[in-house]
Write an enzyme that holds these catalytic residues in place. Structure first.
Site, PDB file in Angstrom:
ATOM      1  N   CYS A  44       0.813  -1.215   0.000  1.00 22.37           N
ATOM      2  CA  CYS A  44       0.000   0.000   0.000  1.00 22.37           C
ATOM      3  C   CYS A  44       0.848   1.267   0.000  1.00 22.37           C
ATOM      4  O   CYS A  44       0.349   2.343  -0.326  1.00 22.37           O
ATOM      5  CB  CYS A  44      -0.928   0.007   1.208  1.00 22.37           C
ATOM      6  SG  CYS A  44      -2.089  -1.369   1.232  1.00 22.37           S
ATOM      7  N   CYS A 103     -15.261  -0.275   6.282  1.00 23.24           N
ATOM      8  CA  CYS A 103     -14.195  -0.734   5.393  1.00 23.24           C
ATOM      9  C   CYS A 103     -14.094   0.173   4.171  1.00 23.24           C
ATOM     10  O   CYS A 103     -15.107   0.645   3.655  1.00 23.24           O
ATOM     11  CB  CYS A 103     -14.472  -2.157   4.903  1.00 23.24           C
ATOM     12  SG  CYS A 103     -14.926  -3.340   6.200  1.00 23.24           S
TER      13      CYS A 103
END
Length: 381
Positions: free
Chosen positions: A80, A198
């Site tokens: 990421c 999320c």
């Protein structure tokens, strides 16, 4: 080391773009960067492109489409933190005096994977046993709620705040506010996490122009200075790991504060890695903008609102903006740049002078996260 400036930024809006490749999206962001800065391709001396799933030589495939050809081009994969790592390498190149004009890009298309959790390598011992990111963050959330006495509403308030911020961001995947009840009543993912706790799997790209002071002055665009650029990897150990303390974030941010000569109290805004709502609470504490175990109170008291003590994810964060993994770190730098140059529009944090961006991730056996990058930027005097 020479001072390094961000002198331009562009984002290919995040969302679902199933018919477009990572190279397509990266091209769009660089074309917009060149258009808005007036930079011509022949002035770019080197390019770094961060991507996790973009494939081999995605840097060349992005840059050559816009006429940046023949110069050094590097594809960066660091989970990421791929895009932020590309920015870090671009920063090094300017700071060391090797180059004066560098483009850093992050790009990703996750629609190709369909729905569900992102695929991770089964060559990893923990992943082979079923560890995926929603499960990992659910365990972190369970432990945090147990230790602090906070309830699920504490997680939901993060989603409500960030979705409210993102409703004003034309670059965000989700541009609609949600209520506390909507978050709590969304479908279950991994106890205690609901769907709206999320972030979405998104497609998108972002590009930034980094340059020396002399080049920035000649270009004449608004600029912000990068006071610190740090990348750290997770420390490996096979024993107990504290699920509520992201050590990698603490170490990276401490190094960034030291490099910048600043402290958490100096920050006006933070764009952090809120891949799940619990992540904002954990990373806020590790970054030092809340005491350990008290970030949930800071959210409830409005301290992290756009007009609060320190604005956290005023762009909407990953929860609203989306998380095309390779592009996230560069988009955070872009949002910080617009804030510090007073061009953030409806997202503007009043009096923003100091910004921190933080991105971390990568599931790997024996560490809390595989890679983490922290940048600190300041407005020009």
């Amino acid at each position: 080391m020479r001072p390094v400036f961000v002198a331009g930024a562009a984002v290919a809006p995040f969302g679902k773009h199933p018919g477009r490749s990572a190279a397509d999206l990266g091209e769009q962001s660089v074309v917009e960067l060149l258009r808005t800065t007036g930079l011509t391709p022949d002035l770019v001396e080197v390019g770094f492109v961060g991507s996790v799933y973009g494939g081999s030589l995605v840097a060349q495939r992005v840059l050559q489409r816009v006429g940046i050809s023949g110069v050094p081009a590097f594809t960066v994969e660091n989970a990421c933190a791929s895009g932020a790592s590309a920015v870090h390498l671009a920063w090094q190149a300017i700071a060391a005096g090797t180059y004066d004009c560098v483009v850093a890009v992050g790009t990703e298309n996750l629609s190709n994977f369909g729905g569900g959790a992102l695929p991770l390598t089964t060559a990893d011992a923990e992943i082979a046993q079923g560890i995926v990111m929603p499960a990992t963050y659910a365990m972190r959330a369970q432990r945090y709620l147990h230790e602090t006495g906070a309830g699920v509403d504490s997680l939901s308030r993060v989603s409500v705040k960030n979705r409210s911020n993102g409703s004003r961001n034309p670059r965000a995947h989700f541009q609609a506010e949600v209520s506390l009840d909507q978050v709590n009543e969304s479908r279950a993912i991994a106890d205690p996490l609901q769907l709206l706790h999320c972030c979405p799997n998104s497609d998108g790209a972002a590009a930034v122009l980094l340059c020396s002071k002399e080049f920035a002055a000649e270009l004449g665009t608004p600029r912000a200075r990068i006071r610190a650029s740090v990348v750290r990897s997770g420390k490996f150990h096979t024993g107990f790991r504290d699920m509520t303390w992201p050590d990698i974030t603490e170490r990276a941010s401490r190094a960034a504060y030291d490099m910048a000569g600043l402290s958490p109290a100096d920050l006006d805004l933070v764009e952090l890695h809120d891949a799940f709502s619990i992540a904002e609470l954990l990373h806020a504490e590790a970054l030092g903008i809340a005491e350990r175990g008290k970030a949930h109170r800071a959210v409830a008291d409005g301290e992290f609102d756009r007009d609060g003590r320190v604005a956290v994810s005023p762009s909407g964060g990953l929860l609203s903006r989306g998380h095309p993994v390779g592009a996230t770190g560069v988009s955070q730098i872009s949002e910080a740049y617009w804030q510090l140059t007073g061009s953030a529009g409806d997202l503007q944090v009043p009096g923003a002078d100091v910004a921190l961006t933080h991105v971390t991730g990568g599931g790997i056996f024996g560490v809390d996260n595989g890679a983490c990058s922290v940048h600190i930027l300041t407005a020009e005097d």
